[in-house]
Write an enzyme that holds these catalytic residues in place. Structure first.
Site, short mmCIF file in Angstrom:
data_model
loop_
_atom_site.label_atom_id
_atom_site.label_comp_id
_atom_site.label_asym_id
_atom_site.label_seq_id
_atom_site.Cartn_x
_atom_site.Cartn_y
_atom_site.Cartn_z
CG ASP A 66 -0.30 -0.55 2.47
OD1 ASP A 66 0.90 -0.29 2.69
OD2 ASP A 66 -0.99 -1.24 3.24
CG ASP A 135 -9.39 -1.54 11.84
OD1 ASP A 135 -8.40 -2.20 11.43
OD2 ASP A 135 -9.75 -0.47 11.31
CG HIS A 137 -6.39 -2.39 8.65
ND1 HIS A 137 -6.54 -1.54 9.72
CD2 HIS A 137 -5.07 -2.32 8.31
CE1 HIS A 137 -5.37 -0.99 10.02
NE2 HIS A 137 -4.46 -1.46 9.18
CD GLU A 142 -8.93 1.26 7.57
OE1 GLU A 142 -8.97 0.31 8.36
OE2 GLU A 142 -8.31 2.30 7.81
#
Length: 260
Positions: A66, A135, A137, A142
């Site tokens: 990313d 979370d 990801h 996400e």
């Protein structure tokens, strides 16, 4: 999915073992390189082995997961610069052998499609290193991300921006709101996925990853459908696993020849 629970330095060694064995068998291997804190021990161990003459990246290629959108090319937290600093410049990758998404592209859609095509043209990723967010990801996919997604632009959650503020002097306002990321389907195309997670802050995400239902709300759970995933966690990150004792006994009984 194999789960290994061990101390962080042992986990880094196991991941490095897998990469060393891959490069020995296939010097032209394609590696998927992740940024963030989780893989740093792996990179340090790979550098030690490279300096000891045990492995070479001279014929290998790499693709990063990313990139932030809009950070200047010389910004120290641009993932292109981070991955260069942490691993690429410390070993013998050939110039241009490691590529990342272009966070400064004028045409994001075309650039993302070209990145996907480049991975395919390279023969696909042989081994993908991953971390996981608190979370759930992976990459910057996400919660709510499509399980069939490919490389694209994403908006970061406030939780992720807050988690990453430590890299920006603790100021969340300096963390970009957008990123480019390999999609979940892109990550799933890798032949071997090695995910490493340490610390109790990752325990809930690891619990869902390994023992929860597959859901876009916990994007990493898509890896339950992958045929070759190694989940490397320390005791803190394994703190919510209901099957922790089983995973420990399974690994203790594993044949030495099998590897990850």
């Amino acid at each position: 999915m194999e789960v290994v629970i061990a101390a962080p330095d042992e986990l880094a060694g196991l991941a490095a073992d897998a990469i060393e064995q891959l490069l020995a068998a296939k010097p032209t291997a394609v590696l998927g390189l992740a940024t963030g804190s989780s893989p740093l021990g792996i990179y340090d161990e790979l550098v030690r082995r490279y300096e000891a003459g045990r492995l070479s990246f001279a014929q290998a290629r790499g693709f990063t997961l990313d990139e932030y959108v809009g950070l200047p090319a010389d910004h120290p937290e641009s993932y292109r610069n981070v991955i260069d600093r942490e691993i690429v410049s410390r070993v013998d990758f050939a110039p241009g052998a490691v590529r990342g998404p272009d966070g400064l592209a004028a045409d994001v859609v075309t650039s993302c499609a070209e990145y996907e095509a480049a991975i395919v043209a390279a023969g696909g990723v042989d081994l993908q290193i991953l971390g996981i967010g608190s979370d759930g990801h992976i990459g910057f996919n996400e919660p709510g991300s499509s399980l069939a997604s490919r490389t694209r632009i994403k908006t970061l959650t406030e939780q992720t921006r807050g988690d990453n503020a430590r890299f920006f002097g603790g100021d969340i306002d300096l963390v970009p709101r957008h990123c480019l990321t390999q999609g979940l389907a892109t990550i799933m195309s890798a032949r071997h996925v090695v995910l490493i997670a340490t610390g109790y802050a990752k325990a809930e995400a690891v619990h869902h990853l390994v023992e929860g239902s597959v859901s876009a709300m916990w994007p990493g759970t898509v890896l339950q459908h992958h045929p070759h995933v190694s989940v490397l966690v320390d005791p803190a990150a394994a703190g919510r696993l209901q099957l922790a004792d089983y995973f420990r006994s399974t690994y203790a009984a594993k044949p030495e020849w099998q590897g990850l």
